[in-house]
Design an enzyme around this catalytic site. Structure first.
Site, PDB file in Angstrom:
ATOM      1  N   HIS A 180       0.834  -1.203   0.000  1.00 21.10           N
ATOM      2  CA  HIS A 180       0.000   0.000   0.000  1.00 21.10           C
ATOM      3  C   HIS A 180       0.870   1.256   0.000  1.00 21.10           C
ATOM      4  O   HIS A 180       1.177   1.825   1.044  1.00 21.10           O
ATOM      5  CB  HIS A 180      -0.925  -0.027   1.220  1.00 21.10           C
ATOM      6  CG  HIS A 180      -1.958   1.059   1.265  1.00 21.10           C
ATOM      7  ND1 HIS A 180      -2.944   1.109   2.222  1.00 21.10           N
ATOM      8  CD2 HIS A 180      -2.168   2.129   0.472  1.00 21.10           C
ATOM      9  CE1 HIS A 180      -3.711   2.172   2.030  1.00 21.10           C
ATOM     10  NE2 HIS A 180      -3.253   2.816   0.976  1.00 21.10           N
ATOM     11  N   HIS A 225       1.246   5.057  -2.235  1.00 25.17           N
ATOM     12  CA  HIS A 225       0.683   5.942  -3.263  1.00 25.17           C
ATOM     13  C   HIS A 225       1.752   6.948  -3.684  1.00 25.17           C
ATOM     14  O   HIS A 225       2.626   7.327  -2.885  1.00 25.17           O
ATOM     15  CB  HIS A 225      -0.519   6.722  -2.719  1.00 25.17           C
ATOM     16  CG  HIS A 225      -1.659   5.877  -2.245  1.00 25.17           C
ATOM     17  ND1 HIS A 225      -2.394   5.077  -3.084  1.00 25.17           N
ATOM     18  CD2 HIS A 225      -2.207   5.709  -1.001  1.00 25.17           C
ATOM     19  CE1 HIS A 225      -3.345   4.465  -2.384  1.00 25.17           C
ATOM     20  NE2 HIS A 225      -3.246   4.822  -1.112  1.00 25.17           N
ATOM     21  N   SER A 267      -5.989  10.433  -2.415  1.00 20.41           N
ATOM     22  CA  SER A 267      -6.823  11.629  -2.217  1.00 20.41           C
ATOM     23  C   SER A 267      -6.924  12.452  -3.499  1.00 20.41           C
ATOM     24  O   SER A 267      -7.850  13.250  -3.654  1.00 20.41           O
ATOM     25  CB  SER A 267      -6.255  12.488  -1.080  1.00 20.41           C
ATOM     26  OG  SER A 267      -4.970  12.977  -1.425  1.00 20.41           O
ATOM     27  N   HIS A 314     -10.510   1.506  -1.814  1.00 21.34           N
ATOM     28  CA  HIS A 314      -9.920   2.738  -1.261  1.00 21.34           C
ATOM     29  C   HIS A 314     -10.675   3.949  -1.792  1.00 21.34           C
ATOM     30  O   HIS A 314     -10.682   4.212  -2.989  1.00 21.34           O
ATOM     31  CB  HIS A 314      -8.446   2.817  -1.660  1.00 21.34           C
ATOM     32  CG  HIS A 314      -7.610   3.691  -0.765  1.00 21.34           C
ATOM     33  ND1 HIS A 314      -7.949   4.988  -0.438  1.00 21.34           N
ATOM     34  CD2 HIS A 314      -6.445   3.442  -0.116  1.00 21.34           C
ATOM     35  CE1 HIS A 314      -7.016   5.482   0.375  1.00 21.34           C
ATOM     36  NE2 HIS A 314      -6.104   4.567   0.589  1.00 21.34           N
ATOM     37  N   TYR A 349     -11.773   7.546   5.097  1.00 24.61           N
ATOM     38  CA  TYR A 349     -11.027   6.327   4.737  1.00 24.61           C
ATOM     39  C   TYR A 349     -11.431   5.160   5.643  1.00 24.61           C
ATOM     40  O   TYR A 349     -11.719   4.061   5.169  1.00 24.61           O
ATOM     41  CB  TYR A 349      -9.508   6.549   4.879  1.00 24.61           C
ATOM     42  CG  TYR A 349      -8.837   7.314   3.754  1.00 24.61           C
ATOM     43  CD1 TYR A 349      -9.564   8.034   2.806  1.00 24.61           C
ATOM     44  CD2 TYR A 349      -7.446   7.328   3.634  1.00 24.61           C
ATOM     45  CE1 TYR A 349      -8.928   8.748   1.795  1.00 24.61           C
ATOM     46  CE2 TYR A 349      -6.808   8.030   2.618  1.00 24.61           C
ATOM     47  CZ  TYR A 349      -7.546   8.741   1.705  1.00 24.61           C
ATOM     48  OH  TYR A 349      -6.903   9.432   0.709  1.00 24.61           O
ATOM     49  N   HIS A 362      -5.906   0.241   5.697  1.00 27.93           N
ATOM     50  CA  HIS A 362      -5.979   0.861   7.016  1.00 27.93           C
ATOM     51  C   HIS A 362      -6.431  -0.166   8.050  1.00 27.93           C
ATOM     52  O   HIS A 362      -7.335   0.084   8.854  1.00 27.93           O
ATOM     53  CB  HIS A 362      -6.922   2.074   7.001  1.00 27.93           C
ATOM     54  CG  HIS A 362      -6.787   2.887   5.745  1.00 27.93           C
ATOM     55  ND1 HIS A 362      -7.745   2.902   4.766  1.00 27.93           N
ATOM     56  CD2 HIS A 362      -5.771   3.649   5.282  1.00 27.93           C
ATOM     57  CE1 HIS A 362      -7.329   3.654   3.765  1.00 27.93           C
ATOM     58  NE2 HIS A 362      -6.135   4.125   4.031  1.00 27.93           N
ATOM     59  N   GLU A 385       1.432   2.566   3.821  1.00 24.73           N
ATOM     60  CA  GLU A 385       0.905   3.792   3.195  1.00 24.73           C
ATOM     61  C   GLU A 385       1.870   4.960   3.388  1.00 24.73           C
ATOM     62  O   GLU A 385       1.465   6.099   3.596  1.00 24.73           O
ATOM     63  CB  GLU A 385      -0.511   4.146   3.694  1.00 24.73           C
ATOM     64  CG  GLU A 385      -1.233   5.050   2.686  1.00 24.73           C
ATOM     65  CD  GLU A 385      -2.718   5.281   2.943  1.00 24.73           C
ATOM     66  OE1 GLU A 385      -3.237   4.829   3.962  1.00 24.73           O
ATOM     67  OE2 GLU A 385      -3.348   5.925   2.079  1.00 24.73           O
TER      68      GLU A 385
END
Lengths: 342, 342
Positions: free
Chosen positions: A6, A8, A73, A178, A194, A223, A284
């Site tokens: 995970h 981004h 996001s 997500h 989230y 998460h 993340e």
């Protein structure tokens, strides 16, 4: 090997955000709308944005490979129409692909989809196909709420989503469920929306028989599964009231949780309550919580430390969480690694 | 003494639901609308509905007193307009008051409010006043989303809600932040909407300075705080990013969590992560999860067993969770008990 499932691209060069701002300005004033080709980001810029950020932290913390997708996001599927999402997804996915080509030992890409509220999800298929076939993507991110906090789409168990599931099954790729930015003032994006989405998605699966229709469909709930492991007794009890099978049989062949839980007691609960087979290492990083925890002196999102410090996991179980489960849940990642004799 | 701060009248005689059905039918066909006085429930019926249900279980499990409010899922503030909510709230609150009069040693009542989506919360004040002054209610339930899963009201930190807070502070009563039935197909009521609302409310407080305006305002976040304790590191980290004080200083003078977490690892996490001062015993019995856990042979919602089995709480801390904190957070309850020399 330690695989973080995970990550981004939260550190993309500023030109990306500037291009998006123009695209959004173009919604009201088409003369401002940029062409996709107006965005110029060099390989050197990409390299620097990764080397000084994610890759530096991966080296510090000792993880090897990140499943890397566009910034969650920034997906903001609620902005504009399908065409807007489509152009934006293509740009973001291409950047992650380029990162994976520049750092083939450290990043493998996963796709965002060009979702748009009220638009049939099957419109996402061409981008999904392109990302898997041309970019070698090993997974997708699926947004259960493209409205951005208004929850106007049907539940994930609805046939609405089946075209995407059919393609996922065909390619044998999992989806990380997500959401993106909340544009509902009630929901803070990373502190409420989230986590709520994680819990919501799990419950949508629990109340349905989705995995009877798609026995090999795989969802990764990020998460740490939102509120789910903390309330595992509640969910077991609700499944019982609803006359569903035990959660292990009903959901755990298909649903997996990541380890993006930013303190030791949370990771200890996760690993105690959820079978080790269903837990995938993730951080993340660099994401919502970037600071150093004054209680430990370490980054909140340095989740490897919590796994390492676990007294209830054996070394073999830790390796399963770090690598084995990721290779099982992401078969295309496993195949790519095997091709490199890893 | 063991005080359960979270009980709803889920077992009211069937006449109540039948009356509500007529009220709802009356929305489309005013000829069907019942008068409040059409509802007849005798003291014997109330007694039976409690003695064979909540009170029987309280005796079995060994709790003494329940803070008792109308059934949460039946509040359904999204149904009809303010007048509809007003009549319904008055009826439900009166029934809980009657229960508290019939069983004064075992039940003390808390009020639902006649909220209605888009209606100024100050319209709830007369019912709130009536419940405190005439019925001796010790708290209220505040629904942060009277739309029932569409989240169309402003966040709890908005001045929109201040009229209620002013009255709460004046009376020194806490609010349990509790949503009602979800009419959004995405959210299962008790498996997603309730937990999401808990997390959402906490984050609304975290991002704001609400408790600077109301230093003595008290919120009880039910269901063990939704996802919050499990993600306590995330929330500490988010507060840090937002340049807020430590959560202990920023929120924990005003926010409390109940123990409606239906398995041992969840309660162990809650009591490890959240200061004992901020945890209040509760079970939400008879509520969402009514079955017996095959792993333990006991009711999921028999939360006293988990507190008893905790190896990290001292006897004094358990007593604080069972009684001391409830008397501090509900000062009117404490005063009522002292009057009875309890």
């Amino acid at each position: 090997m330690i695989i973080d499932v995970h990550g981004h691209y939260t550190t993309a060069p500023a030109a990306l955000g500037a291009w998006r701002d123009l695209q959004i300005a173009g919604l009201n004033d088409p003369s401002k709308a940029p062409a996709a080709s107006d965005l110029k980001i060099s390989d050197d810029e990409l390299r620097e944005s990764i080397e000084t950020n994610q890759l530096a932290k991966m080296r510090e913390r000792g993880s090897d490979l990140t499943v890397f997708s566009p910034r969650a996001s920034f997906m903001a599927h609620h902005v504009g129409d399908f065409e807007v999402s489509s152009t934006w997804a293509a740009i973001c996915n291409e950047l992650c692909y380029r990162v994976s080509q520049l750092f083939p030992d450290h990043f493998v890409s996963a796709a965002m989809l060009p979702q748009s509220p009220g638009v049939d999800p099957k419109t996402c298929i061409p981008e999904l196909v392109r990302c898997v076939e041309q970019y070698g993507n090993v997974g997708i991110n699926l947004n259960p709420d493209p409205s951005g906090g208004h929850w106007t789409s049907p539940p994930l168990s609805d046939r609405h989503w089946y075209p995407i599931y059919e393609k996922m099954v065909e390619y044998d790729i999992p989806a990380m469920v997500h959401v993106s930015t909340s544009c509902n003032a009630c929901f803070h994006t990373t502190g409420a929306h989230y986590l709520n989405a994680d819990t919501t998605a799990f419950m949508q699966c629990l109340t349905s028989d989705l995995f009877k229709d798609f026995p090999t469909l795989k969802f990764l709930i990020p998460h740490g599964g939102g509120a789910v492991p903390y309330h595992w007794g509640r969910f077991r009890g609700l499944a019982q009231e609803l006359k569903k099978p035990l959660l292990e049989d009903h959901l755990l062949h298909n649903i997996f949780f990541d380890t993006c839980v930013y303190h030791q007691p949370g990771i200890d609960l996760l690993t105690k309550v959820i079978p080790v087979d269903n837990i995938l290492f993730a951080s993340e990083m660099i994401g919502a919580v970037r600071g150093i925890d004054p209680q430990t002196g370490h980054y909140y999102d340095d989740t490897k430390r919590y796994i390492e410090a676990s007294t209830q996991l054996s070394a073999a179980q830790k390796q399963q969480i770090y690598e084995g489960n990721a290779r099982r849940v992401f078969p295309r990642l496993d195949a790519a690694l095997k091709q490199k004799e890893k």
